[in-house]
Structures are given as structure tokens and as C-alpha cells.
Design a protein around this motif. Sequence first.
Motif, mmCIF file in Angstrom:
data_model
loop_
_atom_site.group_PDB
_atom_site.id
_atom_site.type_symbol
_atom_site.label_atom_id
_atom_site.label_comp_id
_atom_site.label_asym_id
_atom_site.label_seq_id
_atom_site.Cartn_x
_atom_site.Cartn_y
_atom_site.Cartn_z
ATOM 1 N N LEU A 150 2.059 1.948 -17.261
ATOM 2 C CA LEU A 150 3.027 1.531 -16.244
ATOM 3 C C LEU A 150 2.542 0.364 -15.390
ATOM 4 N N ARG A 151 1.235 0.206 -15.256
ATOM 5 C CA ARG A 151 0.741 -0.840 -14.365
ATOM 6 C C ARG A 151 0.168 -2.031 -15.131
ATOM 7 N N SER A 152 0.510 -2.140 -16.405
ATOM 8 C CA SER A 152 0.033 -3.297 -17.184
ATOM 9 C C SER A 152 0.694 -4.569 -16.660
ATOM 10 N N ARG A 210 11.474 0.840 -2.665
ATOM 11 C CA ARG A 210 12.115 -0.296 -1.997
ATOM 12 C C ARG A 210 13.400 0.119 -1.282
ATOM 13 N N ASP A 211 14.058 1.176 -1.797
ATOM 14 C CA ASP A 211 15.368 1.577 -1.260
ATOM 15 C C ASP A 211 15.419 3.073 -0.971
ATOM 16 N N MET A 212 14.264 3.667 -0.715
ATOM 17 C CA MET A 212 14.237 5.116 -0.481
ATOM 18 C C MET A 212 14.993 5.470 0.801
ATOM 19 N N ILE A 225 12.738 -11.628 -5.730
ATOM 20 C CA ILE A 225 13.759 -10.980 -6.591
ATOM 21 C C ILE A 225 14.195 -9.656 -5.944
ATOM 22 N N ASP A 226 13.222 -8.866 -5.441
ATOM 23 C CA ASP A 226 13.554 -7.557 -4.865
ATOM 24 C C ASP A 226 14.408 -7.681 -3.604
ATOM 25 N N SER A 227 14.146 -8.706 -2.785
ATOM 26 C CA SER A 227 14.909 -8.852 -1.532
ATOM 27 C C SER A 227 16.247 -9.539 -1.771
ATOM 28 N N GLY A 228 16.333 -10.334 -2.836
ATOM 29 C CA GLY A 228 17.529 -11.149 -3.041
ATOM 30 C C GLY A 228 18.582 -10.510 -3.921
ATOM 31 N N ARG A 229 18.283 -9.365 -4.538
ATOM 32 C CA ARG A 229 19.267 -8.805 -5.473
ATOM 33 C C ARG A 229 20.471 -8.221 -4.737
ATOM 34 N N ASP A 230 21.584 -8.056 -5.503
ATOM 35 C CA ASP A 230 22.819 -7.565 -4.877
ATOM 36 C C ASP A 230 22.776 -6.061 -4.614
ATOM 37 N N ALA A 244 20.642 -0.102 -14.637
ATOM 38 C CA ALA A 244 19.295 0.477 -14.667
ATOM 39 C C ALA A 244 19.071 1.333 -13.419
ATOM 40 N N ARG A 245 19.529 0.844 -12.268
ATOM 41 C CA ARG A 245 19.350 1.591 -11.021
ATOM 42 C C ARG A 245 20.165 2.883 -11.064
ATOM 43 N N ALA A 246 21.396 2.794 -11.601
ATOM 44 C CA ALA A 246 22.252 3.980 -11.665
ATOM 45 C C ALA A 246 21.607 5.052 -12.539
ATOM 46 N N GLY A 278 0.794 -1.223 0.000
ATOM 47 C CA GLY A 278 0.000 0.000 0.000
ATOM 48 C C GLY A 278 0.824 1.268 0.000
ATOM 49 N N LYS A 279 2.090 1.160 -0.354
ATOM 50 C CA LYS A 279 2.969 2.337 -0.287
ATOM 51 C C LYS A 279 2.499 3.513 -1.131
ATOM 52 N N SER A 280 2.260 3.233 -2.426
ATOM 53 C CA SER A 280 1.998 4.353 -3.332
ATOM 54 C C SER A 280 0.705 5.089 -3.014
ATOM 55 N N ARG A 312 -5.621 -7.266 -1.847
ATOM 56 C CA ARG A 312 -5.688 -5.834 -2.174
ATOM 57 C C ARG A 312 -5.360 -5.590 -3.635
ATOM 58 N N ARG A 313 -4.315 -6.274 -4.103
ATOM 59 C CA ARG A 313 -3.885 -6.109 -5.499
ATOM 60 C C ARG A 313 -5.013 -6.508 -6.455
ATOM 61 N N LEU A 314 -5.692 -7.612 -6.143
ATOM 62 C CA LEU A 314 -6.784 -8.073 -7.005
ATOM 63 C C LEU A 314 -7.948 -7.097 -6.971
ATOM 64 N N TYR A 321 10.936 2.701 -12.437
ATOM 65 C CA TYR A 321 11.380 1.360 -12.839
ATOM 66 C C TYR A 321 10.394 0.767 -13.840
ATOM 67 N N ARG A 322 9.130 1.039 -13.608
ATOM 68 C CA ARG A 322 8.114 0.563 -14.549
ATOM 69 C C ARG A 322 8.269 1.247 -15.916
ATOM 70 N N ALA A 323 8.570 2.548 -15.904
ATOM 71 C CA ALA A 323 8.717 3.290 -17.169
ATOM 72 C C ALA A 323 9.902 2.759 -17.974
ATOM 73 N N ASP A 325 7.063 -14.037 -5.939
ATOM 74 C CA ASP A 325 8.208 -14.036 -6.863
ATOM 75 C C ASP A 325 8.875 -12.661 -6.898
ATOM 76 N N ARG A 326 8.056 -11.617 -6.993
ATOM 77 C CA ARG A 326 8.613 -10.260 -7.106
ATOM 78 C C ARG A 326 9.334 -9.889 -5.809
ATOM 79 N N ASP A 327 8.723 -10.211 -4.661
ATOM 80 C CA ASP A 327 9.382 -9.931 -3.364
ATOM 81 C C ASP A 327 10.720 -10.635 -3.286
ATOM 82 N N ASP A 380 6.858 8.603 -6.680
ATOM 83 C CA ASP A 380 6.585 7.162 -6.808
ATOM 84 C C ASP A 380 7.768 6.563 -7.578
ATOM 85 N N SER A 381 8.784 6.082 -6.844
ATOM 86 C CA SER A 381 10.003 5.620 -7.535
ATOM 87 C C SER A 381 9.733 4.363 -8.361
ATOM 88 N N GLY A 382 8.765 3.543 -7.938
ATOM 89 C CA GLY A 382 8.430 2.345 -8.705
ATOM 90 C C GLY A 382 7.980 2.704 -10.118
HETATM 91 O O1 CDP Z 1 3.248 -0.845 -6.347
HETATM 92 P P1 CDP Z 1 4.063 -2.097 -6.326
HETATM 93 O O2 CDP Z 1 4.523 -2.475 -4.968
HETATM 94 O O3 CDP Z 1 3.457 -3.220 -7.089
HETATM 95 O O4 CDP Z 1 5.376 -1.834 -7.145
HETATM 96 P P2 CDP Z 1 6.137 -0.486 -7.477
HETATM 97 O O5 CDP Z 1 6.384 0.316 -6.245
HETATM 98 O O6 CDP Z 1 5.478 0.188 -8.632
HETATM 99 O O7 CDP Z 1 7.549 -1.084 -7.946
HETATM 100 C C1 CDP Z 1 7.648 -1.981 -9.031
HETATM 101 C C2 CDP Z 1 9.002 -2.673 -8.992
HETATM 102 O O8 CDP Z 1 10.033 -1.700 -9.192
HETATM 103 C C3 CDP Z 1 9.368 -3.374 -7.702
HETATM 104 O O9 CDP Z 1 8.894 -4.707 -7.644
HETATM 105 C C4 CDP Z 1 10.891 -3.334 -7.740
HETATM 106 O O10 CDP Z 1 11.407 -4.382 -8.513
HETATM 107 C C5 CDP Z 1 11.184 -2.035 -8.461
HETATM 108 N N1 CDP Z 1 11.540 -0.932 -7.548
HETATM 109 C C6 CDP Z 1 12.816 -0.889 -7.038
HETATM 110 O O11 CDP Z 1 13.615 -1.782 -7.291
HETATM 111 N N2 CDP Z 1 13.207 0.152 -6.258
HETATM 112 C C7 CDP Z 1 12.359 1.130 -5.954
HETATM 113 N N3 CDP Z 1 12.769 2.151 -5.209
HETATM 114 C C8 CDP Z 1 11.025 1.095 -6.425
HETATM 115 C C9 CDP Z 1 10.636 0.033 -7.222
#
Ligand code: CDP
Length: 221
Positions: free
Chosen positions: A85-87, A125-127, A179-184, A103-105, A10-12, A151-153, A33-35, A175-177, A28-30
Motif C-alpha cells: 500500500l505504501r509503494s 481527508r474527509d473523515m 489534487i486532494d484540496s482541489g477535487r469536486d 471510487a469514493r462511493a 502525521g495522521k496515521s 518526515r516522509r523521507l 484508497y491505496r488498496a 502535487d498530492r495536496d 486508516d481510510s487512506g
Molecule cells: O499517509 P498519507 O498522508 O501519505 O496518505 P494516506 O492517508 O494514506 O492517503 C493517501 C491518499 O488517499 C490521499 O492523498 C488522498 O488522495 C486519498 N484519501 C482520500 O481521498 N480520502 C481519505 N479519507 C483518505 C485518503
Amino acid sequence: MTLDGPAGSGKSTTAKAIARRLGLRHLDSGALYRALTFALLEAGVPEERWATLGVGDFRALGVSMVPTGGGFEVRLAGRSLVGELRSAEVTDRVARLARLPAARACLIDLQRTAGERGRLVADGRDMGTVVFPDADLKVYLVADLEERARRRLRETDAREPGEGGLASQIGAIRDRDSIDSGRDVSPLRRPDDAIEIDTTDLSFEQQVDAIVELVSRLTLP
Ligand code: CDP
């Protein structure tokens, strides 16, 4: 202030409501990444080549951010992106893009520029850990996996989800969690100095109120 947490916590929506209530801007940093993911798909760059791209290649895609009244508009080569962005296509692939250091840089400067003038609620995720380590308030939102999937549904379909739909949404979020938690680089984790809020049993209003309360405590003498 920063607001981090896993998918569907529920962050955004929360960050947007807090920004509106307190007259702050919302980043909204996500969405960035989506863009970038959308831009790669639109340019037809095959997924197996993404890891070979450099920062310059990612910059050349033309993702930018323009300040608006309450936040920022994400653009691709001058065109405003919203629904794209949310497709499902983007959501399924974004975490694989976000684990690539180049990509992050490419996106970190855009985010820091947005934060230069302060008065910002940044969600992602890393704010709190990497992009704005000196933020005056850091919040980390968590909620049970099943509740996050529900909630997502509900966001995409007003009806109560069936069991099959729920199970596949739980799988996708898990799966997404992972990848997001396990990356370097900049993995998803709670900043040491963050306040954690479990929103599983909170209504949206309660969740927003809890954070507004934290902010008001901060600004009291
Ligand atoms: O809203 P939701 O939690 O579905 O995702 P989002 O905030 O739009 O972020 C989408 C994806 O972007 C995440 O699953 C991360 O892989 C990536 N992301 C990230 O790596 N670092 C951030 N600061 C924000 C998003």
C-alpha cells in the motif's frame, strides 16, 4: 473521533498511537484508497480508463476490511495488504484515483460500517466533513510543507535527506495536496467544528499527548 489533514502531517501514526493509548480502534481510510489503487494497477487497468469505471467495477476488485484487535486489516480478494500500500507506484497515483466519485462511493460504506460500533479513531481527508460528520471530536493536523517532506523521507530512509531528495519530496507532496484540496467530491479541508493542531514544532509524543488531552477533556463530566 476524526483526524484529518494533508499528506505527511502525521495522521496515521498519531491515530494509531492514540488508539493504542485509549483502547480505541483505528481506521486508516487512506489505506483503502491505496488498496483500490493497488488493485487497479495489479489488474492492469490503464490509468486513462479509471475515470470510466462505475461503483460496481470498483467493488468487483474485491477490496475489503476485516476487524482486528486494534483496528482493521485491508484485504484484496482475501489476501492481506501491508507493504504494497505504501509503494511509490501507489503513492504517486492514489490522489488521482481518490478524486473519482465512483471510487469514493465504493469505499464510503466500508468506512461507515467500521464506525458503526463507535470507539473509533478515523484518519484521512474527509473523515470529519463527510464520512463521520457527527463525530464527538474532530482534529485537523497541519505542518509546514518542508517539515512534512522531511518526515516522509525519514520514514523511508533513516539518513538526513539531501537537498535533491528533499526538493522532489516537497514537489510530490505539494502535487498530492493540490489534487486532494482541489477535487469536486469530498475535498481536503478543515471541518468547521475541528480543532486545528500545528505539529511543525511538536515531537511525535507531544502531538499524541495534545490529542489525548483533548479526548480526556471531552469525557470528563
Ligand atoms: O499517509 P498519507 O498522508 O501519505 O496518505 P494516506 O492517508 O494514506 O492517503 C493517501 C491518499 O488517499 C490521499 O492523498 C488522498 O488522495 C486519498 N484519501 C482520500 O481521498 N480520502 C481519505 N479519507 C483518505 C485518503
